[in-house]
Every structure is written in C-alpha cells, then in structure tokens.
Design a protein around this motif. Structure first.
Motif, PDB file in Angstrom:
ATOM      1  N   ASP A 184       9.481  24.747  14.984  1.00 15.58           N
ATOM      2  CA  ASP A 184      10.426  25.825  14.678  1.00 15.58           C
ATOM      3  C   ASP A 184      10.122  26.484  13.335  1.00 15.58           C
ATOM      4  O   ASP A 184      10.876  27.328  12.862  1.00 15.58           O
ATOM      5  CB  ASP A 184      11.865  25.297  14.705  1.00 15.58           C
ATOM      6  N   GLY A 185       9.006  26.087  12.692  1.00 15.82           N
ATOM      7  CA  GLY A 185       8.611  26.728  11.443  1.00 15.82           C
ATOM      8  C   GLY A 185       9.145  26.039  10.200  1.00 15.82           C
ATOM      9  O   GLY A 185       8.718  26.350   9.095  1.00 15.82           O
ATOM     10  N   SER A 186      10.069  25.111  10.349  1.00 13.95           N
ATOM     11  CA  SER A 186      10.597  24.428   9.170  1.00 13.95           C
ATOM     12  C   SER A 186       9.576  23.406   8.674  1.00 13.95           C
ATOM     13  O   SER A 186       8.670  23.000   9.391  1.00 13.95           O
ATOM     14  CB  SER A 186      11.918  23.739   9.505  1.00 13.95           C
ATOM     15  N   LYS A 187       9.740  23.043   7.409  1.00 12.11           N
ATOM     16  CA  LYS A 187       8.775  22.135   6.783  1.00 12.11           C
ATOM     17  C   LYS A 187       9.237  20.684   6.910  1.00 12.11           C
ATOM     18  O   LYS A 187      10.420  20.393   6.744  1.00 12.11           O
ATOM     19  CB  LYS A 187       8.637  22.477   5.298  1.00 12.11           C
ATOM     20  N   GLY A 188       8.322  19.821   7.224  1.00 12.10           N
ATOM     21  CA  GLY A 188       8.642  18.406   7.241  1.00 12.10           C
ATOM     22  C   GLY A 188       7.648  17.668   6.380  1.00 12.10           C
ATOM     23  O   GLY A 188       6.626  18.213   5.982  1.00 12.10           O
ATOM     24  N   GLN A 189       7.920  16.430   6.061  1.00 12.49           N
ATOM     25  CA  GLN A 189       6.953  15.621   5.343  1.00 12.49           C
ATOM     26  C   GLN A 189       7.008  14.176   5.819  1.00 12.49           C
ATOM     27  O   GLN A 189       8.041  13.704   6.290  1.00 12.49           O
ATOM     28  CB  GLN A 189       7.138  15.728   3.839  1.00 12.49           C
ATOM     29  N   VAL A 190       5.895  13.518   5.692  1.00 15.06           N
ATOM     30  CA  VAL A 190       5.800  12.141   6.154  1.00 15.06           C
ATOM     31  C   VAL A 190       4.922  11.370   5.185  1.00 15.06           C
ATOM     32  O   VAL A 190       4.008  11.927   4.584  1.00 15.06           O
ATOM     33  CB  VAL A 190       5.246  12.090   7.602  1.00 15.06           C
ATOM     34  N   LYS A 194       0.845  -1.186   0.000  1.00 13.40           N
ATOM     35  CA  LYS A 194       0.000   0.000   0.000  1.00 13.40           C
ATOM     36  C   LYS A 194       0.876   1.230   0.000  1.00 13.40           C
ATOM     37  O   LYS A 194       1.988   1.211   0.518  1.00 13.40           O
ATOM     38  CB  LYS A 194      -0.929   0.027   1.220  1.00 13.40           C
ATOM     39  N   ASN A 195       0.331   2.244  -0.577  1.00 13.26           N
ATOM     40  CA  ASN A 195       1.099   3.450  -0.762  1.00 13.26           C
ATOM     41  C   ASN A 195       0.162   4.622  -0.509  1.00 13.26           C
ATOM     42  O   ASN A 195      -0.906   4.682  -1.092  1.00 13.26           O
ATOM     43  CB  ASN A 195       1.572   3.467  -2.222  1.00 13.26           C
ATOM     44  N   TYR A 196       0.542   5.524   0.367  1.00 16.74           N
ATOM     45  CA  TYR A 196      -0.306   6.669   0.664  1.00 16.74           C
ATOM     46  C   TYR A 196       0.407   7.950   0.268  1.00 16.74           C
ATOM     47  O   TYR A 196       1.638   7.995   0.225  1.00 16.74           O
ATOM     48  CB  TYR A 196      -0.666   6.692   2.159  1.00 16.74           C
ATOM     49  N   ASP A 197      -0.380   8.972  -0.024  1.00 23.87           N
ATOM     50  CA  ASP A 197       0.229  10.247  -0.400  1.00 23.87           C
ATOM     51  C   ASP A 197       0.995  10.824   0.775  1.00 23.87           C
ATOM     52  O   ASP A 197       0.606  10.667   1.920  1.00 23.87           O
ATOM     53  CB  ASP A 197      -0.845  11.243  -0.831  1.00 23.87           C
ATOM     54  N   LYS A 198       2.070  11.525   0.452  1.00 23.88           N
ATOM     55  CA  LYS A 198       2.841  12.129   1.538  1.00 23.88           C
ATOM     56  C   LYS A 198       2.103  13.351   2.065  1.00 23.88           C
ATOM     57  O   LYS A 198       1.326  13.989   1.359  1.00 23.88           O
ATOM     58  CB  LYS A 198       4.244  12.483   1.060  1.00 23.88           C
ATOM     59  N   ILE A 199       2.360  13.624   3.310  1.00 24.93           N
ATOM     60  CA  ILE A 199       1.722  14.757   3.974  1.00 24.93           C
ATOM     61  C   ILE A 199       2.835  15.714   4.383  1.00 24.93           C
ATOM     62  O   ILE A 199       3.843  15.286   4.945  1.00 24.93           O
ATOM     63  CB  ILE A 199       0.959  14.276   5.228  1.00 24.93           C
ATOM     64  N   THR A 200       2.660  16.987   4.079  1.00 23.85           N
ATOM     65  CA  THR A 200       3.666  17.946   4.528  1.00 23.85           C
ATOM     66  C   THR A 200       3.132  18.647   5.769  1.00 23.85           C
ATOM     67  O   THR A 200       1.935  18.834   5.924  1.00 23.85           O
ATOM     68  CB  THR A 200       3.988  18.982   3.444  1.00 23.85           C
ATOM     69  N   PHE A 201       4.029  19.002   6.650  1.00 21.94           N
ATOM     70  CA  PHE A 201       3.609  19.640   7.895  1.00 21.94           C
ATOM     71  C   PHE A 201       4.662  20.658   8.314  1.00 21.94           C
ATOM     72  O   PHE A 201       5.764  20.689   7.756  1.00 21.94           O
ATOM     73  CB  PHE A 201       3.396  18.602   8.996  1.00 21.94           C
TER      74      PHE A 201
END
Length: 795
Positions: A324-330, A313-320
């Motif tokens: 500290d204001g920097s962008k992450g993704q999961v 299974k493959n799910y779309d990545k989520i950015t958050f």
DNA sequence: CCCCCCCC
C-alpha cells in the motif's frame, strides 16, 4: 485558600451559609479541587457551585420544578430542561480528554433504559462525580437535561450540564423497568460480534502501538487476558489506552470487563473495550497466572511462547515498502539461553529497540516458525502484540546462566581468528583501521556491479585483512579510526584468516569503554610492521616498513592498461645507508609531493625481484608518510648517503658491472649536433619525419605530437684516462641547463636541429661530477658511462 | 467539550 475566594464564590457560599459553616465549606472546596485537579474546565467558582448544588438540591428545591418525567422513546432531539427516569444498564470508564482549546475534561457514559427503550447519557466533567453514588442496576432520575442527536448517528442522547440534577431513586417500585443482569461469560465461550462481561487476569501488557489515523496519531494496545477457560486479547483504542495508567493496571491484576465488544477477525475472537464498557480492577476469582518459559533448545513450531535469553547477534534493520506504499521496517537478532540460540524477527517499532548484544531480553507472545535460512532452524516471529522486555526481572540462577552464555558473544581478539577452522563463521571485532584501499567496482555473474574495498584492521594482538562490500565499502574509513564490526564473516585468505563485511555485518563506532585498551595506530603499526633496511629486503616480504631518504625522483609516466584505463607510474630512488632501492609509485601515489633529500616512511609495500634487482612497489595499500624526527635520527644525510652508495671511481677503474658510481672529470669533448630525438608516444621508439609527418615504424601510426627525448654525449677525462659519457633525459637537462621543452622550442624556432651545438660545445673545459652506471658498448667495444645525475658542474 | 472506525 482564603485569598483566592472572590466575591462570586462568596455569593455561592451565602446561598448555603445556614447549612454549612464557612470553615467546612472551605474544607470541601479544598477536597473537591483536588478531585478536579486534572480538569481544567473547572474553575474555582464551578467547584463552589457543585457544593452549593448539593445542599440546595437535597433540601430546598422541588425535585422536578414542574418537569414531568418523559418516556425514553418520546424524547425529542433539541429539547432541553427534560426529565427522565430509567435504570442504569451500563456505566463506562471515566475518560480524560483534552479539547481543541487544550482544556482537560472528563467524560463518562451511561446507558439508561425504561420500558420504552434505552438511551445514552453523557456525564461531563462536573457530573462525573455522580458515578460515585450509582452503579449498574440503580434507578436514576435525571432532571434538567438536554436531548440531542448523537454525533454522526441517528440515535438521540442525553447531555448533562452543570445545571442538571442527577439523583438516584431508592424508594419506589420500578417493576416496569428492564432488569439489569450482570451475566459473565467464560473467555472460551466468547463468540464474535456480541457484547459480553468477563472476569480475567491480565497476563501481558504489550507496548502501545501508534499508527496514522488520517494524519493524526492513533494509538492501540491489546492486553492479553486469561481466565480458567482460555486467553484472549482485550484491545484499547486511542484515548482508552489511558485506562491502563488511570487504573494502574499491572500484569497479574485481575479485572472485570463490562460491556466488552467481541469481534471475529482472521478466525480469532478478540475483545474491544467500548465507549460504553468498563474495566474494573479488583480481587476477582480467576486462577493465578503461571508463566511458561520455553527453553530455546525445545523450540519447534508453536504459537504464543515466552522466551528469555541473551542477545547474541544483532543485525541492522531493513526498511521496506508495503504494497500500500507505507513504510515498514524489520530487524533480526539472535538470542541464546543455556540450551541453544534462535533468530528473532522484530517488526516496525520493535525494530527500533536497541537490544545490545549481551543484554537479557524476554519475548512474550512470539510465534515460532521453521526457518531454513536463519541457521538456527527456527525463528521467533514477533507480531503487533508481542512484548519485548529488556532486562526483565528474572531469578539469579537464570541470570547467571545467561551471563555465562554472554561470555561467548564478546568481540574476539584478532590473533584468535587464525585459530578458527571454518569459513563463514560470524565474529565481532574491535580494532583500528591500519590501511584502506580505494573501493573498486566489480561485475557480478548476474551482471550487476558491486563494490569491494580492502581494509586492514588491527588490535593489540594482530591484523586482519577485511573486505568491505557494497554500501559498507562506501563508508568513510580512515587509517587510525577505531571500528567495531559485528557479524563479520571469516574466510580463508592466502596466508591468514580474513574477514568479510557485507550486508549482514554491522559497522559501528565502538564505545569509549570498548576502545580503552585499543592501542594507537602507531602502536599497532609498531607491532605489525617489521622495519627493514634496504639491504635486508627480500622478494615477497610482507608487512615491512622502510625508512629512507629520497635520492632521485623521476617524472611520472602515463601508461595504458590492457583494460584501456590510464595509469601513472613514477620511479623514485630511495636509500638508507645500507643501499638504494628503486621504488615504483603507482597512480595516486605517483602524485605525492616528493623531492630528493626528503625522508620517507613506507609501510606495506610489495617487494619484487626484477632484472636482477630488488624493487618495491607503492600502490593503494601502501602507507606512505613523512617520518617523525626521532625515527629518522639515524638516517644519514643526502650527502652522506651519496658518499656511501656512490662509490668514487677513477676512469681507468670503471668496470662493466659498475652501478651508481661517482665519476669526476673534465669535459674534453661534447657533441651537440643532434640532441633531440622524436619518439612514438605509443611505442617509445624513434620516429622519423617523412612526407611532412612523423611515422612510427613499429605501429605504423602517423604521430601528431611525438615525445621528445634528449640525449647528449660527451667525453670525460681524469688523470687516469678518458671515457665517453651519455646523458639521457633529466641528466641531459642538467647537463645543458635547459629543459627538454625549451630545447624543442629553440630547435623548432630555428628549424636547425644543430642550433644548440655551440651551447653544448661551451661545456668543454668544465669539470663535472656525475652519478652513472657503466655499460659495455658492443659496437664500439668499449665501456661507457650512462649518466643518471649531474652532481656538480664547475669551470 | 468525547466521537462508536481504525493497527500488524
């Protein structure tokens, strides 16, 4: 080569011509050029000078030229042409660098010590070669070097240059110098904040991580190393990351790491390669590494595991956004082996990995955590030092097993959905969009609003009604588009299994390969829609197709829904040779260009029973198109249809129940004294003019601008009798040859509601053919004709 | 001429 030897290089050779033949000199030049080929600081002349330097130093020149060796503690920043003797306590790896001008160079650091102290020695590009001659523990004499204050620190350091003379001293007793001792530490014994030497085997080389270093790109990589006592990370920062490539380090290689810096962080000890340290690849005595592959079925809470499986299974990545204001993704995927499946959480750079469904992956160094939401009980959480390999080297047996797992995760045929028993199962489908409704907003119980859009998707085996939610509902979706949907959820519909495409579903464009066997839109429609003739229509019919010809198009009517929104409905009569059917076109479908005589193809209308007749309803999920010629070939012409369905009736034969009869006769009387009636736009009932305003008796409202209804009555006569005929609306317009608006204007201008009486009276004597329904007029106890259409009118 | 700190 000879062509490139210029005068200056020749002069260099002149200095040593009695010590080496020109031929050997050129040969040495060649060799050395190769050594320095990745060093753009070194011109050919520089290289020539390194050769002359060797010969002249060895034999001819006095060692010190009057320089007296100084003790390390006495060295003063700013002095050059300095001589110093010391023992090498450490030698670093050679680091390649590129300076601001874009030139490449090499740098290595040594630390030398005498009885008074120790100092760093930098060996630049042309001096790096000196490291071939020396190792830790050797005593060296460095002459014509410069003492400088170190960069951003108080300590002095020794800078070597092209003119420096570096030599190893082998004769002499240097008991006063500190001893060099290479003490090895077991990984299990490494404590935080010290400098250690270790021998270990590399068991994992993860990806290079990049990070922002005040606007510059930083790099970091942590090698996982292991000896007989334990495992540890050895971190390489920035430029040091290149050591892996320079030394061609591979997983499984054994290394000795000298001068590694240990640090304690979050309760874990790790090693950092330092500027003074050195990694040496070699055959060292450390145990072979046997990799333990965890079977997914055995997963429980555990750290640092290796798992091999197939992506199921493959799910779309989520950015958050982090605190500290920097962008992450999961991103989440699920992987499966022959013992089970498990969710895998991928962070940041790893979330950008493709990891297609069906591909085999190996996760090294993941941590298994309990996860009640994953549906697989556990999930593998990856971290910055987890390695994710796509298509790893594995044995054939395992590959075969995994590929068998992979068979279950392919897209399903739509017809198989109805064989599924459970709601909430996730499936993949590949199909073509058959129809789309407009997105509609709805209110959730928590007060937020959502969007949902119904889309029909079909493949060679069937059609499935699918709901797209929120951002998926906003995507551009058009009938005919091929789509691939991963992780669509099943749910029970009224008749069949339906699908839900929400946040965890993925809407994708299928590959060419995946659409190879997908039928075209018309082929799918052919399969799913059953063509019916008008006389075959039954209440509640689904998935039907109607091919017909438009007989009559009435004006659109605006209406207000109970929720206050405006709607439009337009009545159209459609016929095909077997009968006529009234069709209601709603809202945007009411504005389709249509005129009598047009052919029309209607797919997926609702079929209702109303007032004793079958009617069809054309709304958002109905597909209305103009049929191709080969589809309408058998459809009768408008005239033929009219002849078929409008049965000719003589006046004496007209019966009360007659519908759509065609009656021809002469107009013998026509009444034009009052032909326009004011109607309440709300109630559609007559309104009367009183006290300078129109008042509706029903709603009691004062009407600013009433609707106008034209009604003209006449008496027709044929050879069998006479009958009264009433013309409403459009039929009245056709009768008088004026529009309702024109009639209203004339009456308004003259102020006389009978002002068109003469024009109506002029119709007397004309022969008229009308389409009409018959009805019984209770008041006058006679049958009358309600004219729907004027077919012809002639004198 | 390199930069002794830094990434989750």
């Amino acid at each position: 080569m000879s062509g490139e030897v210029n005068d200056e290089i020749m002069k260099e050779y002149e200095r040593i011509k009695d010590k080496i033949s020109y031929e050997d000199f050129l040969k040495k030049m060649e060799e050395r050029k190769k050594e320095y080929e990745d060093v753009s600081f070194m011109s050919d002349l520089d290289i020539a000078r390194t050769i002359t330097g060797e010969y002249i130093d060895e034999k001819n020149e006095a060692l010190s030229e009057g320089n007296k060796p100084q003790k390390i503690s006495q060295l003063t920043a700013g002095h050059d042409n300095v001589c110093v003797i010391g023992r090498i306590m450490s030698v670093s790896n050679v680091k390649k660098f590129t300076n601001r001008k874009g030139n490449h160079g090499k740098l290595a650091n040594m630390i030398i010590a005498d009885e008074t102290g120790q100092i760093r020695v930098t060996l630049w590009t042309e001096n790096v070669k000196f490291l071939d001659e020396v190792i830790e523990g050797d005593v060296v004499k460095l002459n014509r070097v410069e003492v400088k204050q170190g960069f951003r620190n108080e300590n002095n350091e020794i800078q070597t240059s092209r003119d420096s003379k570096l030599e190893k001293i082998t004769d002499g007793n240097f008991e006063e110098l500190p001893k060099y001792e290479e003490k090895l530490t077991n990984l299990a014994d490494v404590k935080g904040e010290s400098t250690v030497n270790v021998v270990a085997r590399i068991i994992r080389i993860p990806r290079v991580r990049t990070f922002d270093r005040n606007g510059n790109d930083g790099k970091v990589m942590s090698l996982e190393i292991q000896d007989k006592t334990g495992q540890m990370q050895l971190t390489l920062w920035n430029n040091d990351v290149g050591i892996v490539e320079d030394l061609k380090l591979k997983e499984g290689d054994s290394i000795k790491v000298l001068g590694a810096q240990s640090r304690l962080r979050n309760g874990e000890v790790s090693l950092t390669h330092s500027w003074r340290g050195r990694i040496i690849k070699g055959e060292f005595d450390v145990p072979e590494y046997d990799e333990d592959i965890l079977k997914i079925g055995d997963a429980h809470e555990m750290k640092n595991v290796t798992v091999i499986g197939v992506v199921c299974k493959n799910y779309d990545k989520i950015t958050f956004e982090r605190n500290d204001g920097s962008k992450g993704q999961v991103k989440s995927i699920e992987m499966q082996d022959e013992t089970g499946s498990i969710r895998v959480t991928l962070w940041n750079d790893d979330a950008d990995m493709k990891l297609e469904k069906g591909s085999i992956i190996k996760i090294t160094g993941g941590n298994i955590e309990f996860d009640e939401y994953s549906g697989t009980d556990y999930r593998i959480n990856t971290n910055w030092n987890t390695k994710i390999d796509e298509d790893p080297e594995i044995d054939d047996k395992l590959r075969e097993n995994l590929q068998k797992c992979g068979d279950y995760i392919k897209p399903v045929e739509i017809s198989t959905l109805n064989e599924m028993d459970d709601e909430g199962d996730e499936v993949d489908i590949i199909g073509r969009i058959i129809s789309v409704q407009d997105p509609s907003e709805f209110q959730r119980t928590d007060g937020t609003s959502g969007t949902v859009r119904t889309v029909e998707i079909g493949d060679a085996t069937g059609v499935v009604r699918t709901s797209f939610w929120d951002e998926k509902a906003e995507k551009s979706l058009n009938p005919g588009d091929a789509v691939k949907i991963e992780n669509a959820r099943t749910r029970f519909g009224n008749y069949n299994m339906e699908l839900s495409v929400g946040r965890t579903s993925r809407l994708m464009e299928p590959s060419e390969e995946e659409t190879k066997n997908l039928p075209s839109l018309s082929e799918i429609e052919e399969k799913i829609y059953k063509t019916k003739h008008v006389d075959e229509l039954e209440e509640g019919d689904q998935n039907i197709r109607l091919l017909g010809r438009i007989l009559n198009v009435y004006d659109p009517n605006q209406f207000q829904r109970s929720d206050g929104t405006q709607g439009i409905v337009r009545t159209v009569e459609i016929a095909d040779g077997t009968g006529t059917v009234r069709a209601s076109f709603w809202d945007e479908k009411a504005n389709l260009p249509m005129k009598a005589g047009d052919t029309i193809k209607i797919e997926n209308p609702r079929v209702n029973y109303r007032d004793g007749n079958i009617e069809i309803s054309i709304s958002r999920n109905t597909v209305v198109t103009k049929p191709k010629e080969d589809e309408t070939g058998k459809l009768p012409s408008l005239d033929e249809i009219q002849d078929m369905i409008y049965k000719n009736r003589k006046i004496e034969d007209v019966e009360e129940e007659d519908r759509n009869i065609k009656v021809t006769g002469q107009i013998v009387e026509a009444y034009g004294n009052k032909i326009l009636y004011e109607m309440c736009p709300n109630c559609n009932k007559r309104v009367n003019f009183s006290e300078n305003a129109y008042i509706c008796d029903i709603c009691g409202e004062e009407i600013d601008e009433p609707n106008y209804l034209m009604i003209i009555s006449c008496v027709m006569e044929d050879e069998t009798g006479t009958m009264r005929a009433t013309f409403f609306r459009k039929a009245a317009e056709e009768f008088i040859g004026m529009t309702t608006d024109e009639v209203r204007d004339v009456i308004a201008k003259t102020g006389d509601e009978g002002s068109l009486e003469d024009k109506v009276a002029d119709m007397v004597g004309q022969e008229i053919t009308i389409i009409a329904d018959a009805s019984y007029d209770e008041y006058n106890e006679e049958i009358r004709l309600n004219a729907k259409k004027v077919v012809s009118l002639k004198i």
